[in-house]
Design a protein around this motif. Structure first.
Motif, mmCIF file in Angstrom:
data_model
loop_
_atom_site.group_PDB
_atom_site.id
_atom_site.type_symbol
_atom_site.label_atom_id
_atom_site.label_comp_id
_atom_site.label_asym_id
_atom_site.label_seq_id
_atom_site.Cartn_x
_atom_site.Cartn_y
_atom_site.Cartn_z
ATOM 1 N N VAL C 173 129.034 -90.854 -24.950
ATOM 2 C CA VAL C 173 128.860 -91.989 -25.853
ATOM 3 C C VAL C 173 129.785 -93.132 -25.437
ATOM 4 O O VAL C 173 130.981 -92.926 -25.252
ATOM 5 N N HIS C 194 119.119 -89.175 -25.922
ATOM 6 C CA HIS C 194 120.390 -89.270 -25.208
ATOM 7 C C HIS C 194 120.989 -87.875 -25.012
ATOM 8 O O HIS C 194 121.156 -87.132 -25.961
ATOM 9 N N VAL C 195 121.314 -87.536 -23.759
ATOM 10 C CA VAL C 195 121.968 -86.255 -23.470
ATOM 11 C C VAL C 195 123.302 -86.542 -22.781
ATOM 12 O O VAL C 195 123.331 -86.882 -21.600
ATOM 13 N N PRO C 196 124.410 -86.443 -23.523
ATOM 14 C CA PRO C 196 125.705 -86.779 -22.920
ATOM 15 C C PRO C 196 126.331 -85.616 -22.146
ATOM 16 O O PRO C 196 126.185 -84.465 -22.525
ATOM 17 N N TYR C 197 127.034 -85.943 -21.088
ATOM 18 C CA TYR C 197 127.769 -84.950 -20.284
ATOM 19 C C TYR C 197 129.241 -85.336 -20.232
ATOM 20 O O TYR C 197 129.615 -86.413 -20.677
ATOM 21 N N ALA C 198 130.027 -84.427 -19.664
ATOM 22 C CA ALA C 198 131.470 -84.644 -19.662
ATOM 23 C C ALA C 198 131.918 -85.622 -18.582
ATOM 24 O O ALA C 198 133.101 -85.785 -18.342
ATOM 25 N N TYR C 201 129.430 -87.495 -12.804
ATOM 26 C CA TYR C 201 128.875 -86.559 -11.825
ATOM 27 C C TYR C 201 128.108 -85.414 -12.486
ATOM 28 O O TYR C 201 126.997 -85.094 -12.057
ATOM 29 N N ILE C 205 124.224 -84.418 -11.698
ATOM 30 C CA ILE C 205 123.828 -83.068 -11.273
ATOM 31 C C ILE C 205 122.747 -82.517 -12.205
ATOM 32 O O ILE C 205 121.808 -81.869 -11.768
ATOM 33 N N GLU C 211 117.399 -80.690 -15.484
ATOM 34 C CA GLU C 211 117.642 -80.475 -16.910
ATOM 35 C C GLU C 211 117.274 -81.718 -17.717
ATOM 36 O O GLU C 211 116.816 -81.624 -18.841
ATOM 37 N N THR C 212 117.519 -82.884 -17.133
ATOM 38 C CA THR C 212 117.145 -84.137 -17.785
ATOM 39 C C THR C 212 116.218 -84.912 -16.849
ATOM 40 O O THR C 212 116.201 -84.659 -15.644
#
Lengths: 152, 493, 349
Positions: C173, C194-198, C201, C205, C211-212
């Motif tokens: 976010v 919306h699919v957030p990642y840490a 990179y 991936i 996955e998205t």
């Protein structure tokens, strides 16, 4: 040990309840809906912790009948000397952490090591003085010159 | 065959080049020291050395960084065995058996066994880079949120019963307390600051290193001073410096198993040496003929943990080379360093510079050799730590803990957290709650939280991918098998 | 000052008295010393740059590259320290709390610096820093090579057909990728998931792994996967097309939509505004030299980035413009709870 278990169980039950209440009060982010709710995992972890702690209380109560006076927890601190040593150590490290950044790091560390070891070692102050000075010097040099870490 | 000759050629080039030999030597030594100092991790060591070697030619710099990586993961075992404080999170499993061995006067054998186990582990890592790199690299891409979620659940199922043989309930409580406390701070999905009480510092959460040094370091300091004068100082530091060949052959299966598990864990992005050591340890205990000795000074357990964390290094480098995806936190910094030096690891490496994979394997082999040599020659020196009076040693260890924790994020707040968790850790210790599941909870908590929620978000609550994706099925069955095994075991006991 | 000195020199140069001679030499020496004293800052100890993100990320890589060059001109070691946590605000606060003597800097992206106050993380706004931007990273919309989306139009149509179901991976976010897709959805009036990642990179991936469906992260984070043919770029959201070496040209979204508001991230260094003035002038000089150095150019070229050199007034204008866009966007979407008005950030027309 059971008395201690009982107290720990109660504390952990309260703690996990607090965490669950906190989690329930977290807002649902409209962008993610219920699956993105920030409280989801804490509620899960806290509930399991609650169940385990509750079991801990139950278990300790059952055997509380068998052992009326349970003092093993305090017996572990064999004698008053142990308690004294423990409190002195704790006192020193809390003071040290409290004084970080308030006194220059080098001086603080040197005095900490010297006073700490002299309190327990109680002999050969000159040797301890040299050891404290040298170790402080080595630590400060290695961390600030080789590791390039800013000193607290 | 051409590949082997290229590997050997690069290896000989490293040994015979005095500049590389000299610089790698100090990089390895620095790595061992950084690893052995509580709080200073391999990740930090590599980041530090990246800065120092910026101006060096790229092949020299990379060789030094790999030496640092291998050295630091190995070095952490020294403090784990000698003072019961793991130098890096990867060595937490080493304390369980290493420290009891050192206390019972077998420090020399513990240190040398750990050295050999680390060396063999690294060697397995080299082999896997050399043989399986293209094959294993693909695994990294197969891991989506669902697989990570299972991996975290799998970790949680092993964490409770792992180190509390007497009272598994306490192991579970410690584990879930760790999981719960790891939830404090800003979460990954919606950036919501959980339980931060409006404090900026708490929004950042409780980092792994302050937790690790807190629950291992502070209780050790308090207890060694509490028992001052009663605990005898180990004076006799003699003993065999080399483990017998029989020990190695006896643990052959154990070593191979730990190595393979850890290489695979290393390949998986974001899961690193710490998890690898725990899983290897758990499997070794399960397969062992004398599981009751685990946690009381079992060489088997020590070998599993140390083979595991070092084999993981090789595994973590594989996806760096083949996909430009780091397999663990230190590998992420290594990848960044390669980029800074103009190297382009990744999918194109096989086309543009196919020999680099073998060169990297040679670098690992070279680092392993240096690590073993220094490891063995430093044992006598390290053992002297045991003979120092605790009144002098303890304050110095405390200062090192404080600085190590401070160095990670340069935050005073982390030192306060260390003290706070340290006092909790002391009570946990005297009431026989194991520290290991607590720390493992800190590693797995964010992973479980982030991936389970993201997986649900992706499918809007449909949980079928958890049971239909191929790797998911494997992980699910594995988790189920272990949980059932636990239950039947308890019924028997 | 110069004039007075010059007069004295002329006065003393008239005589042959040895005392006068010595004095004359001394004054000439002073003459040379003054500009050094007034305008030059000679750092006497290592400078620390706090990177409020983990080691190995975009900000970290950019900072280390820039620092290695600036060291040469400042004649002092620059130490890069990583202080991740709370979306970078902890590191920024640490840099702010350190003495404002020019020895502690921070490094960050402009979109991050401007958003902290409205998100309630940290009260210091972009106006309190002196900023130097060295790298511009455009957002790139990428999909898997086997994706059914062949153009931006395909993507927009699919988003209209399945509102809120097309999955988009970002670094979390308020990250550059998230802001880009938010703006995208407002412009085309569509909904996405919306699919957030840490981090950047991991988000990339996830898209490579399938996955998205879409990723909108920065060019440097997708460059390697584009080159390897594991991703395909639909368009860059920046105003200009640009080339990633080894992949090819990525067309700007303005090729099709002329008035699309551009997004991208500027990376660079900053320190508090109230540092001694000589620090500012010396660092500016070193920065300009470093920004145009071959090392930085090569770094930009390899990572699909654009090398820039923005400082002083121009940087301030840029910050204002981005602040008004980003802060109001966050506020309108309900992500930021504090109104940008509180910090006198005007709404951009």
């Amino acid at each position: 040990m059971n008395k201690a278990d009982f107290i720990t169980g109660v504390i952990l039950c309260i703690l996990s309840t607090l965490f669950i209440i906190g989690a329930l009060r977290m807002p649902i982010d409209p962008a993610f809906g219920i699956y993105g709710h920030p409280g989801l995992s804490p509620i899960f972890f806290a509930s399991i912790l609650f169940i385990f702690s509750f079991y801990l209380i139950l278990r300790s109560k059952i055997s509380l009948k068998d052992i009326k006076k349970d003092l093993t927890f305090w017996k572990r601190l064999r004698g008053r000397n142990d308690l004294k040593n423990l409190l002195i150590t704790l006192f020193f490290i809390i003071i040290y952490i409290f004084l970080l950044r308030k006194l220059p790091f080098f001086i603080l560390t040197f005095f900490f090591i010297f006073i700490f070891s002299y309190t327990f070692y109680k002999k050969r102050p000159l040797l301890l003085f040299i050891i404290s000075l040298l170790s402080t010097l080595v630590i400060v040099t290695i961390f600030s010159k080789i590791f390039l870490i800013p000193m607290p | 065959m051409g590949n082997i000759s290229y590997l050997l050629e690069s290896f000989i080039k490293f040994i015979t080049n005095p500049i590389i030999l000299f610089n790698s030597t100090w990089a390895t030594l620095l790595g061992i020291i950084i690893g052995a100092l509580p709080g200073l991790t391999a990740t930090m060591g590599i980041a530090l050395l990246t800065g120092l070697t910026f101006g060096f030619p790229s092949d020299l710099a990379i060789v030094m960084l790999i030496c640092m990586y291998v050295g630091a993961i190995y070095g952490g075992s020294r403090s784990a065995i000698l003072i019961n404080i793991p130098g890096t999170p990867a060595n937490a499993a080493t304390t369980l058996d290493g420290y009891p061995l050192a206390r019972s006067g077998e420090g020399a054998i513990a240190l040398s066994t750990a050295t050999f186990a680390s060396a063999i582990g690294s060697f397995i890592g080299v082999l896997s880079i050399f043989i399986f790199a293209p094959l294993l690299g693909q695994i990294a891409l197969k891991f989506g949120s669902w697989e990570f979620a299972w991996l975290a659940i799998f970790g949680i199922t092993i964490c409770g019963a792992l180190t509390a043989p007497k009272d598994p309930l306490k192991g579970w409580i410690a584990g879930f307390l760790g999981l719960l406390l790891s939830q404090i701070g800003m979460e990954t999905i919606g950036s919501y600051p959980r339980y931060s009480l409006g404090l900026l510092e708490l929004k950042g959460g409780i980092a792994l290193i302050p937790a690790l040094v807190g629950v291992y370091g502070i209780p050790e300091i308090l207890i060694s001073m509490r028992d001052y004068g009663r605990r005898e100082i180990v004076v006799n530091i003699k003993g065999k410096a080399l483990p017998s060949l029989r020990l190695i052959t006896k643990n052959f299966v154990n070593i191979i198993r730990s190595g393979i598990i850890s290489v695979i864990i290393g390949v998986i992005p974001g899961v690193g040496e710490d998890v690898a050591a725990w899983v290897s340890y758990d499997f070794a205990k399960r397969a062992s003929k004398e599981p009751e000795k685990f946690g009381k000074g079992s060489l088997e357990g020590l070998i599993a943990a140390e083979t595991g964390n070092n084999a993981c290094v090789g595994g973590a480098i594989i996806p760096v080379l083949t996909l430009a995806i780091p397999g663990s936190a230190p590998a992420a910094v290594l990848l960044a360093a390669m980029w800074l030096h103009g190297l382009r690891p990744g999918p194109l490496l096989a086309i543009e510079n196919p020999k680099f994979i073998y060169e990297a394997a040679a670098m690992m082999l070279f680092a392993t050799l240096l690590m073993t040599l220094f490891g063995l020659s430093l044992i006598k020196l390290f053992l002297r730590v045991l003979t120092i009076d605790p009144a002098i040693l303890t304050p110095i260890i405390f200062i090192l803990c404080v600085l190590g924790v401070f160095a990670i994020n340069v935050r005073l707040f982390d030192i306060y957290i260390m003290l706070f968790l340290g006092i909790i850790g002391y009570f946990m210790r005297i009431m026989e709650y194991p520290a290991a599941p607590f720390v493992l909870g800190f590693i797995l908590g964010p992973m479980a939280d982030e991936n389970i929620r993201r997986a649900l978000l992706l499918t809007q609550g449909n949980i079928s991918p958890f049971f239909t994706r191929p790797i998911c099925i494997v992980l699910f069955l594995l988790t189920l098998a272990i949980a059932l095994y636990r239950l039947t075991e308890r019924r028997k006991g | 000052m110069y004039i007075i000195l010059y007069k004295y020199i002329v006065y003393f140069s008239k005589g042959d008295d040895p005392m006068k001679k010595i004095f004359r030499l001394f004054l000439i020496f002073l003459l040379f010393l003054i500009p050094l004293l007034a305008a030059e800052w000679k750092p006497i100890k290592p400078i620390t740059i706090i990177v409020p993100w983990s080691a190995g990320g975009s900000t970290d890589l950019t900072t280390r590259t820039l620092a290695s060059e600036m060291e040469k001109y400042l004649g002092q070691k620059i130490v890069v320290v990583n202080t991740p946590g709370a979306a970078g605000s902890i590191g920024m606060k640490n840099a702010w709390d350190a003495p404002h003597d020019g020895y502690t800097w921070a490094a960050n992206a402009v979109v991050d610096v401007v958003k902290y106050p409205v998100l309630g993380y940290f009260e210091v706004t972009h106006r309190d820093w002196i900023t130097f931007w060295v790298i511009y990273a455009p957002n790139v919309i990428c999909v898997r090579p086997d994706s059914k989306y062949k153009s931006v139009k395909d993507l927009v149509e699919e988003m209209k057909k399945r509102p809120g179901e097309v999955t988009v991976a970002t670094a979390g976010v308020g990250s550059a990728g998230h802001l880009a897709i938010e703006l995208f959805s407002i412009y085309f009036n569509v909904k996405y998931r919306h699919v957030p990642y840490a981090g950047g990179y991991p988000a990339v991936i996830a898209t490579v792994g399938g996955e998205t469906e879409v990723v909108t992260q920065l060019s440097m984070e997708v460059a390697e996967m584009l080159r390897a043919g594991k991703l395909r770029a639909l368009a860059t959201l920046s105003g200009r097309s640009f080339t990633i070496s080894g992949y090819g040209r990525i067309p700007t979204i303005r090729t099709w939509y002329k008035d699309y508001p551009e997004t991208g991230a500027y990376f660079g260094i900053m320190f508090p505004k109230d540092v001694p003035p000589e620090v500012v002038s010396t660092v500016t000089k070193a920065f300009v030299k470093a920004a145009y150095s071959d090392t930085v150019k090569k770094y930009a070229e390899q990572n699909g980035l654009i090398q820039v050199c923005i400082y002083g007034k121009k940087a301030e204008e840029l910050n204002e413009e981005i602040a008004s866009r980003v802060c109001w966007l966050l506020y309108d979407q309900g992500i930021a709870k504090i109104s940008p008005e509180k910090f006198n950030i005007p709404r951009k027309k």
